[in-house]
Design an enzyme around this catalytic site. Structure first.
Site, PDB file in Angstrom:
ATOM      1  N   SER A 153      28.382  40.922  39.558  1.00 25.65           N
ATOM      2  CA  SER A 153      29.133  40.380  40.575  1.00 25.65           C
ATOM      3  C   SER A 153      29.872  40.645  41.143  1.00 25.65           C
ATOM      4  O   SER A 153      31.063  41.700  40.004  1.00 25.65           O
ATOM      5  CB  SER A 153      29.852  39.120  41.062  1.00 25.65           C
ATOM      6  OG  SER A 153      30.071  39.118  42.434  1.00 25.65           O
ATOM      7  N   ALA A 189      20.260  32.185  41.744  1.00 23.61           N
ATOM      8  CA  ALA A 189      21.783  31.529  41.935  1.00 23.61           C
ATOM      9  C   ALA A 189      22.255  32.015  43.339  1.00 23.61           C
ATOM     10  O   ALA A 189      21.959  33.113  43.811  1.00 23.61           O
ATOM     11  CB  ALA A 189      23.019  32.571  40.638  1.00 23.61           C
ATOM     12  N   SER A 211      27.183  30.765  40.923  1.00 27.44           N
ATOM     13  CA  SER A 211      27.448  30.612  39.819  1.00 27.44           C
ATOM     14  C   SER A 211      28.886  29.478  39.834  1.00 27.44           C
ATOM     15  O   SER A 211      29.494  29.409  40.847  1.00 27.44           O
ATOM     16  CB  SER A 211      28.217  32.224  39.786  1.00 27.44           C
ATOM     17  OG  SER A 211      27.868  33.338  39.689  1.00 27.44           O
ATOM     18  N   ASN A 252      24.316  29.459  36.244  1.00 25.28           N
ATOM     19  CA  ASN A 252      24.764  31.171  36.025  1.00 25.28           C
ATOM     20  C   ASN A 252      25.902  30.219  35.978  1.00 25.28           C
ATOM     21  O   ASN A 252      26.928  30.388  37.127  1.00 25.28           O
ATOM     22  CB  ASN A 252      23.877  31.559  37.679  1.00 25.28           C
ATOM     23  CG  ASN A 252      24.525  33.296  37.399  1.00 25.28           C
ATOM     24  OD1 ASN A 252      26.246  32.894  37.499  1.00 25.28           O
ATOM     25  ND2 ASN A 252      23.832  34.171  37.764  1.00 25.28           N
ATOM     26  N   GLY A 278      32.966  35.824  46.819  1.00 23.61           N
ATOM     27  CA  GLY A 278      34.231  35.551  45.152  1.00 23.61           C
ATOM     28  C   GLY A 278      33.997  34.203  44.253  1.00 23.61           C
ATOM     29  O   GLY A 278      34.797  34.350  43.971  1.00 23.61           O
ATOM     30  N   PHE A 298      22.198  30.437  46.329  1.00 20.25           N
ATOM     31  CA  PHE A 298      21.899  29.442  47.089  1.00 20.25           C
ATOM     32  C   PHE A 298      22.699  27.962  47.019  1.00 20.25           C
ATOM     33  O   PHE A 298      23.724  27.512  48.287  1.00 20.25           O
ATOM     34  CB  PHE A 298      20.443  29.146  47.284  1.00 20.25           C
ATOM     35  CG  PHE A 298      19.979  28.325  48.914  1.00 20.25           C
ATOM     36  CD1 PHE A 298      20.350  28.656  50.135  1.00 20.25           C
ATOM     37  CD2 PHE A 298      19.957  26.838  48.094  1.00 20.25           C
ATOM     38  CE1 PHE A 298      19.561  27.440  51.015  1.00 20.25           C
ATOM     39  CE2 PHE A 298      19.735  25.713  49.434  1.00 20.25           C
ATOM     40  CZ  PHE A 298      19.728  26.531  50.590  1.00 20.25           C
ATOM     41  N   ARG A 325      30.860  39.051  50.056  1.00 23.61           N
ATOM     42  CA  ARG A 325      31.401  38.866  49.366  1.00 23.61           C
ATOM     43  C   ARG A 325      32.568  37.790  48.905  1.00 23.61           C
ATOM     44  O   ARG A 325      33.705  37.503  49.256  1.00 23.61           O
ATOM     45  CB  ARG A 325      32.837  39.751  49.887  1.00 23.61           C
ATOM     46  CG  ARG A 325      32.940  39.758  51.029  1.00 23.61           C
ATOM     47  CD  ARG A 325      34.465  40.557  52.226  1.00 23.61           C
ATOM     48  NE  ARG A 325      34.854  40.184  53.090  1.00 23.61           N
ATOM     49  CZ  ARG A 325      34.507  41.437  53.786  1.00 23.61           C
ATOM     50  NH1 ARG A 325      33.131  42.062  54.101  1.00 23.61           N
ATOM     51  NH2 ARG A 325      34.784  40.908  55.355  1.00 23.61           N
TER      52      ARG A 325
END
EC number: 1.3.5.2
Length: 364
Positions: A173, A61, A85, A139, A113, A63, A111
């Site tokens: 994450s 997950a 995600s 995901n 997010g 990409f 990062r």
């Protein structure tokens, strides 16, 4: 085709900002011809989570966050693809710049997010490929500003059940404040109870979609004990080990870039994540399979991850430096290993080195 794509794209992408390069790579994959992939050696087939994987090498997950190119990736030889995600509502993620290459370390810091197009758009894309076949996992994550993060996960399970080959519940994450708190035993128990109840409610129309849990590599062993206990008690189908790390090894060459906030992935994560795979494997005691992620950039690294306890593996950051040809290279190396050792399948070596790796003489 893959070699030509790598030869053309890798030099160009290195000159671009990391996130712009990623966006260009996605657009390039959309232009690839729909060529049927070469059949995998039968020895590479893996049965896990009730699914039949043609080979153990998956795209992690991160990409293809928005399910734009899952079929292109499958045609390039991946045994499975994990999109996301995905969050219930679209969100832009953290401000740019938020993706950084550490080239001398063959590493990445992100990062991001949970930037994504949101459930409605991603669902539409996945529904449009309903007859394509192949294993495509989803995901799922919570919106940053959500008042009820558990409800976000439940909603996503109910939304994507008809189109997901499996689910990954991403609570690890480091780039969504407070998200990793869901790995604490009491919160995790509540989350998994409600997620699995949601999966069971939609079972009649969507089948028994496997639910996997993705964890951080930064858990203490006591915290890992709690996570595995809850996962086994609640009946998850598997775990993905691991997400990115907040740690910064002293061995990093690009110390200035390493000061960027975010999760570190790539080669420097390999030993930490592999140790976590082995620690998880011995605690799971065969209750369910594991997917190993983190720093896999050669066939040898893939084999080490499998011998640590992973039934399947996933790649992402290594592709930035090695290109998509790495997929076929890893598969060829794994096949050669099986032939050389006279083994019929990778399942015969899953976890073979877990006890050694968890010992004190296999330091991170």
């Amino acid at each position: 085709m893959i070699r030509a794509f790598d030869q053309l794209s890798l030099p160009l992408l290195r000159w671009l900002d990391a996130e712009d390069a990623h966006r260009l790579a996605i657009q390039g994959l959309k232009l690839l011809p729909a060529v049927k992939p070469r059949a995998d050696d039968a020895k590479l087939a893996v049965r896990a989570f009730g699914l039949n994987f043609p080979n153990p090498v998956g795209m992690a997950a991160g990409f293809d966050k928005n399910a734009e190119v899952p079929d292109a990736l499958l045609r390039l030889g991946f045994g499975f693809v994990e999109i996301g995600s995905v969050t219930p509502r679209p969100q832009s993620g953290n401000p740019r710049p938020r993706l950084f290459r550490l080239e001398r370390d063959e590493a990445v810091i992100n990062r991001m997010g949970f930037n994504n197009d949101g459930a409605e758009i991603v669902l539409r894309r996945l529904a449009g490929r309903a007859n394509q076949g192949g294993i495509v996992g989803v995901n799922v994550g919570a919106n940053k500003d959500s008042a009820d993060r558990v409800a976000d996960y439940v909603r996503l399970i109910e939304t994507f059940a008809p189109v997901a080959s499996y689910f990954t519940v991403n609570i690890s994450s480091p780039n969504t404040p407070g998200l990793r708190n869901l790995q604490q035993a009491s919160q995790l128990d509540d989350l998994l109870t409600k997620v699995l109840e949601a999966r069971d409610r939609v079972r009649r129309k969507a089948g028994d979609t496997p639910v996997l849990l993705k964890i951080a590599p930064d858990l203490s062993l006591a915290e890992l004990d709690d996570v595995v206990h809850v996962a086994r008690s609640r009946g998850v189908d598997g775990m993905i080990v691991s997400n990115t790390t907040l740690a910064r090894p002293n061995s990093l060459r690009e110390q200035m870039r390493a000061k960027e906030q975010g999760g570190l992935s790539g080669r420097p994560l390999f030993r930490l994540s592999t140790r976590m795979v082995a620690e998880t494997f011995v605690r799971v005691e065969g209750a369910f399979p594991l997917i190993g992620v983190g720093g896999i950039d050669t066939g040898g690294a893939a084999l080490t991850k499998i011998r640590a306890g992973a039934s399947l593996i996933q790649l992402y950051s290594s592709l930035v430096y090695k290109g998509l040809g790495l997929v076929e290279s890893i598969k060829a190396d794994l096949t050669s290993t099986l032939l050389r050792t006279g083994r019929e399948s990778l399942s015969e070596i899953v976890g073979a080195d877990a006890a050694t790796i968890t010992a004190e003489d296999w330091p991170v």
